[in-house]
Design an enzyme around this catalytic site. Structure first.
Site, mmCIF file in Angstrom:
data_model
loop_
_atom_site.group_PDB
_atom_site.id
_atom_site.type_symbol
_atom_site.label_atom_id
_atom_site.label_comp_id
_atom_site.label_asym_id
_atom_site.label_seq_id
_atom_site.Cartn_x
_atom_site.Cartn_y
_atom_site.Cartn_z
ATOM 1 N N THR A 98 7.906 -1.461 1.093
ATOM 2 C CA THR A 98 9.155 -2.158 0.981
ATOM 3 C C THR A 98 9.133 -3.055 -0.156
ATOM 4 O OG1 THR A 98 8.796 -3.881 2.499
ATOM 5 C CG2 THR A 98 9.654 -1.894 3.338
ATOM 6 N N ASP A 99 8.242 -3.877 -0.470
ATOM 7 C CA ASP A 99 8.173 -4.772 -1.530
ATOM 8 C C ASP A 99 7.764 -3.993 -2.929
ATOM 9 O OD1 ASP A 99 7.430 -7.678 -1.240
ATOM 10 O OD2 ASP A 99 6.375 -6.530 0.573
ATOM 11 N N ILE A 100 7.263 -2.713 -3.002
ATOM 12 C CA ILE A 100 7.016 -2.052 -4.058
ATOM 13 C C ILE A 100 8.352 -1.284 -4.587
ATOM 14 C CG2 ILE A 100 5.737 0.074 -5.305
ATOM 15 C CD1 ILE A 100 3.483 -0.790 -3.289
ATOM 16 N N GLY A 129 10.923 -3.748 -5.859
ATOM 17 C CA GLY A 129 10.468 -4.205 -7.488
ATOM 18 C C GLY A 129 10.922 -3.228 -7.915
#
Length: 388
Positions: A169-171, A174
């Site tokens: 979810t971070d990637i 981003g």
């Protein structure tokens, strides 16, 4: 040679950990100059995330901070805040992932900074967005994978919900932030004005549900977990072979016919229960054991060779070490080696982006804390004793 696509764009990076740094690393790959602001003495949280490490330096930090300039400034000090405000007046883009209201208290919020720089594109990345009932909460990939439904559809049918092996979810957030920033830069060419972008890990995670979300929204039926199989396409899963495992992705009826010919089971391709994908999905419990029995008669490499010749999508299940020694990785140049002042050189995964005319920025090793404080501040006429 032409300049990189974002040559001349200046990015003020107030983000930490993974989502924001992933975004700004991509902007750096595209040619932007990225000023990574870090607290003196500590730096980005991921500088301390070890093991694994190389001579005391975090490899986690290395994954998303190449080609940036590290500027050590204390935002709790008047001097540090003034320096960041001055940099914001010269920046095209600002990326931040502070808690709701934290930058307002420092005079580094969008309204304040855009008053001095109307062209500033200000990208806020947070767990749950800058509006809504949970805007004040911090966001962490693990809990957001759980809350978004991603874990509910990942794992074995009778097992527990499972997260992906990286902070997806971070990637994804981003990557979404990069898209939003590029679109805002394009819009600025027409309007002359920047804008505020609101990116949330939770929003990105829900969007990752893709066809699963669409299926639920149209039918109201709760999706299930299928392990390494596919809910809608059969056969599309792992199969054991005589000496290992292979991944089969049979995406249409023609590929299923070719698979059956390779397996010597053309009777399956003529069976009314299996001719069409819908029927194969409805009868997977009957079909899969028949295919599994056939795959056990030969080794993995032999099956992969035969299936690729028949244009049936198939692959081996590689370890990470096997990935980075594979010919397709090496020939595509997916790993780059960059000079490093401490280690001599570092091996990094290079950007997956490819352009025919505008080259990417040549990768540079991730910076040490405060490496570029004096350089960046002096270039913008900011008089501040370098904090390192």
């Amino acid at each position: 040679m032409m300049a990189p696509p974002l040559d001349g764009i200046k990015v003020l990076d107030l983000s930490r950990v993974l989502a924001g740094p992933t975004c700004t690393q991509t902007l750096a790959d595209l040619g932007a100059e990225v000023w990574k602001i870090e607290p003196p003495g500590k730096g980005d949280d991921t500088r301390g995330w070890m093991p694994p490490e190389v001579e005391g330096e975090s490899t986690y930090f290395m994954c998303c901070n190449r080609s940036k300039k590290s500027v050590a400034l204390d935002l709790k000090s008047q001097e540090g805040r003034a320096a960041v405000q001055a940099l914001a007046r010269n920046a095209d883009v600002l990326v931040e992932n502070f808690r709701q209201g934290a930058l307002d208290a420092f005079g580094l919020d969008y309204e304040t900074l855009s008053a001095d720089n109307r062209r500033l594109i200000y990208c806020s990345i947070s767990g749950y967005g800058r509006t809504g009932p949970r805007a004040g909460e911090g966001g962490y990939d693990f809990t957001i994978q759980a809350e978004s439904g991603l874990m509910a559809i990942t794992g074995e049918p009778e097992g527990e919900p499972m997260k992906l092996g990286v902070a997806i979810t971070d990637i994804a957030t981003g990557m979404n932030a990069v898209q939003a920033i590029l679109a805002a830069l394009f819009a600025r060419e027409r309007t002359g004005r920047g804008q505020h972008l609101d990116l949330a890990l939770f929003d990105s995670a829900v969007a990752l549900l893709a066809n699963v979300a669409s299926g639920y929204l149209q039918t109201g039926r709760e999706p299930s977990r299928y392990g390494n199989a596919h809910a809608t396409v059969v056969p599309y899963q792992l199969f054991d072979t005589m000496d290992g495992t292979l991944a089969l992705a049979c995406g249409n009826d023609g590929q299923f016919l070719a698979l059956c010919e390779v397996l010597g089971r053309t009777d399956l391709a003529r069976d009314e229960r299996f001719i069409r994908n819908r029927s194969r999905v409805e009868n997977r419990d009957t079909l899969i054991p028949e295919l599994q029995a056939a795959f056990l008669t030969r080794g993995t490499d032999e099956w992969i060779s035969l299936l690729r010749k028949a244009k049936v999508p198939v692959g081996s299940v590689r370890s990470v070490s096997e990935v980075f020694s594979a010919a397709d990785v090496l020939e595509r140049g997916l790993v780059t080696t960059v000079p490093d002042a401490v280690h001599g050189q570092l091996s990094l995964v290079r950007s997956p982006l490819r352009f025919s005319e505008t080259p990417l920025h040549t990768p540079v090793a991730p910076p040490r804390l405060g490496d570029n404080t004096e350089e960046v501040l002096a270039a913008h006429g900011i008089n501040l004793g370098a904090s390192k």
